[in-house]
Design a protein around this motif. Structure first.
Motif, PDB file in Angstrom:
ATOM      1  N   LEU A  55       0.751  -1.173  -0.075  1.00  0.00           N
ATOM      2  CA  LEU A  55      -0.129   0.047  -0.130  1.00  0.00           C
ATOM      3  C   LEU A  55       1.014   1.401  -0.077  1.00  0.00           C
ATOM      4  O   LEU A  55       2.190   1.319   0.384  1.00  0.00           O
ATOM      5  N   TYR A  56       0.301   2.365  -0.348  1.00  0.00           N
ATOM      6  CA  TYR A  56       0.859   3.590  -0.296  1.00  0.00           C
ATOM      7  C   TYR A  56       0.359   4.614   0.978  1.00  0.00           C
ATOM      8  O   TYR A  56      -0.852   4.427   1.163  1.00  0.00           O
ATOM      9  N   GLN A  57       1.058   5.029   1.568  1.00  0.00           N
ATOM     10  CA  GLN A  57       0.726   5.711   2.970  1.00  0.00           C
ATOM     11  C   GLN A  57       1.156   7.299   2.544  1.00  0.00           C
ATOM     12  O   GLN A  57       2.306   7.761   2.361  1.00  0.00           O
ATOM     13  N   TYR A  58      -0.001   8.171   2.845  1.00  0.00           N
ATOM     14  CA  TYR A  58       0.379   9.553   2.417  1.00  0.00           C
ATOM     15  C   TYR A  58      -0.537  10.422   3.912  1.00  0.00           C
ATOM     16  O   TYR A  58      -1.405   9.954   4.438  1.00  0.00           O
ATOM     17  N   ALA A  59       0.134  11.533   3.931  1.00  0.00           N
ATOM     18  CA  ALA A  59      -0.393  12.607   4.853  1.00  0.00           C
ATOM     19  C   ALA A  59      -1.223  13.518   4.151  1.00  0.00           C
ATOM     20  O   ALA A  59      -0.651  14.097   3.171  1.00  0.00           O
ATOM     21  N   MET A  60      -2.854  13.394   4.095  1.00  0.00           N
ATOM     22  CA  MET A  60      -3.499  14.633   3.559  1.00  0.00           C
ATOM     23  C   MET A  60      -3.539  15.787   4.471  1.00  0.00           C
ATOM     24  O   MET A  60      -3.884  15.662   5.483  1.00  0.00           O
ATOM     25  N   SER A  61      -3.314  16.948   3.862  1.00  0.00           N
ATOM     26  CA  SER A  61      -3.291  18.114   4.596  1.00  0.00           C
ATOM     27  C   SER A  61      -4.861  18.788   4.377  1.00  0.00           C
ATOM     28  O   SER A  61      -5.283  18.621   3.006  1.00  0.00           O
ATOM     29  N   ASP A  62      -5.439  19.282   5.258  1.00  0.00           N
ATOM     30  CA  ASP A  62      -6.823  19.688   5.226  1.00  0.00           C
ATOM     31  C   ASP A  62      -6.700  21.175   4.443  1.00  0.00           C
ATOM     32  O   ASP A  62      -5.641  21.571   3.660  1.00  0.00           O
ATOM     33  N   ALA A  63      -7.799  21.950   4.072  1.00  0.00           N
ATOM     34  CA  ALA A  63      -7.853  22.836   3.274  1.00  0.00           C
ATOM     35  C   ALA A  63      -6.917  23.958   3.137  1.00  0.00           C
ATOM     36  O   ALA A  63      -6.588  24.632   2.405  1.00  0.00           O
ATOM     37  N   ASN A  64      -6.532  24.295   4.384  1.00  0.00           N
ATOM     38  CA  ASN A  64      -5.640  25.204   5.136  1.00  0.00           C
ATOM     39  C   ASN A  64      -4.333  24.915   5.149  1.00  0.00           C
ATOM     40  O   ASN A  64      -3.308  25.689   5.619  1.00  0.00           O
ATOM     41  N   GLY A  65      -4.227  23.486   5.113  1.00  0.00           N
ATOM     42  CA  GLY A  65      -2.379  22.912   5.228  1.00  0.00           C
ATOM     43  C   GLY A  65      -2.300  22.976   6.723  1.00  0.00           C
ATOM     44  O   GLY A  65      -0.884  22.558   7.029  1.00  0.00           O
ATOM     45  N   TYR A  66      -3.215  23.064   7.690  1.00  0.00           N
ATOM     46  CA  TYR A  66      -2.832  23.002   9.154  1.00  0.00           C
ATOM     47  C   TYR A  66      -2.902  21.445   9.817  1.00  0.00           C
ATOM     48  O   TYR A  66      -2.109  21.127  10.724  1.00  0.00           O
ATOM     49  N   THR A  67      -3.611  20.629   9.213  1.00  0.00           N
ATOM     50  CA  THR A  67      -3.929  19.304   9.808  1.00  0.00           C
ATOM     51  C   THR A  67      -3.490  18.359   8.969  1.00  0.00           C
ATOM     52  O   THR A  67      -3.777  18.259   7.574  1.00  0.00           O
TER      53      THR A  67
END
Length: 320
Positions: A55-67
């Motif tokens: 699998l591939y693991q990514y960090a998705m950032s919320d609309a403002n890039g804070y989370t």
């Protein structure tokens, strides 16, 4: 392998006793993360491709890039192939098609791409409404991979240490069961069974409950925290994240001694303000009336091992 878009069985079975949803606006100036759009994807050093799972693991950032909310996909996203995702700690993209993410979604978190009251999609909220806005995060905390979220963690040490600065803490989030989880109610199960094949869902046994729990990781602000955060996120790809502190427990579904099931269909607030942590894990568990894990009943990967998370809230936006 799991996908959630356009699966065969998808209908909202409305039964007596379902409570209405409600939206609570935050009037204190706190920051509420939205994943209706995703600002970007990123990977941390040594991560990206999870070899033991393929699998591939990514960090998705919320609309403002804070989370960041971590997602596991069956295929590399966009211009990220397995080599880039594994070897390049700065690999990422700022052009994120949420639908493409959803089509390859396997576990962790994923933004919804459907209306809350859709009768053509799975994993809609049991109450038929999102807590706020037009979307939420699907949460699939499976055995193979954990569902983690945090303040945005960059690939470089200085960014991470900035993320761990004092004061930027999570206050809480909102959670709700999916329509599919509500099928563990024998009444709803039998109603739905007349129309759909529900071989993957079993009615909830007497004296048991399904709980949403949150664990906190990484408490201190020092160099070792960087290593601990990276190790925890990496271990999540092998289902081995450990050492977290139990921060909150919310009951989504419960059954009494006679097997009568109550589904808490409303969105419930999960208070995390009492735990100091910078990295969080969301999970589901089945326990008996004494809080002991029930091994004889399992949430199924295809149906009931999902819930919905919305409005992850941080203290005052002035601190960002």
């Amino acid at each position: 392998m799991k996908k959630y878009l356009q699966m065969a069985m998808a209908a909202a079975v409305v039964a007596t006793g379902m409570t209405a949803c409600h939206n609570d606006d935050d009037g204190d100036g706190n920051y509420v993360a939205s994943f209706e759009s995703v600002a970007g994807l990123s990977t941390l050093p040594g991560m990206g491709y999870v070899a033991n799972l393929g699998l591939y693991q990514y960090a998705m950032s919320d609309a403002n890039g804070y989370t960041d909310a971590y997602i596991f996909t069956l295929a590399p996203y966009g211009n990220l192939n397995s080599e880039e995702a594994t070897d390049d700690p700065n690999a990422g993209t700022t052009s994120v098609d949420v639908t493409q993410l959803a089509e390859s979604y396997y576990g962790g978190f994923c933004p919804t791409t459907f209306a809350a009251n859709s009768d053509e999609d799975n994993y809609t909220p049991a109450c038929g409404e999102y807590h706020s806005g037009n979307g939420a995060l699907i949460c699939n905390p499976g055995l193979a991979c954990k569902a983690l979220f945090s303040r945005h963690i960059g690939a470089d040490l200085s960014t991470l240490m900035g993320f761990m600065s004092v004061g930027k803490k999570v206050l809480g989030l909102w959670v709700a069961p999916t329509t599919e989880m509500a099928y563990v109610d024998p009444v709803r199960f039998e109603e739905a069974k007349q129309k759909f094949e529900l071989d993957n869902v079993e009615p909830l046994p007497a004296n048991t409950r399904i709980e949403f729990v949150v664990y906190g990781y990484v408490e201190s602000f020092d160099l070792s925290s960087f290593k601990k955060a990276v190790k925890t996120i990496k271990d999540a790809g092998a289902g081995m994240a450990s050492g977290g502190k139990l921060a909150a427990v919310v009951t989504l579904v419960s059954s009494d001694a006679n097997g009568k099931v109550t589904v808490n269909t409303d969105w419930q607030y999960v208070d995390l303000s009492g735990t100091k942590a910078y990295l969080w894990e969301a999970a589901l568990r089945v326990v008996d009336q004494n809080g002991k894990t029930v091994d004889s009943y399992s949430l199924t990967d295809e149906m009931t091992n999902y819930c919905l998370v919305d409005d992850i809230t941080y203290e005052s936006a002035s601190l960002f």
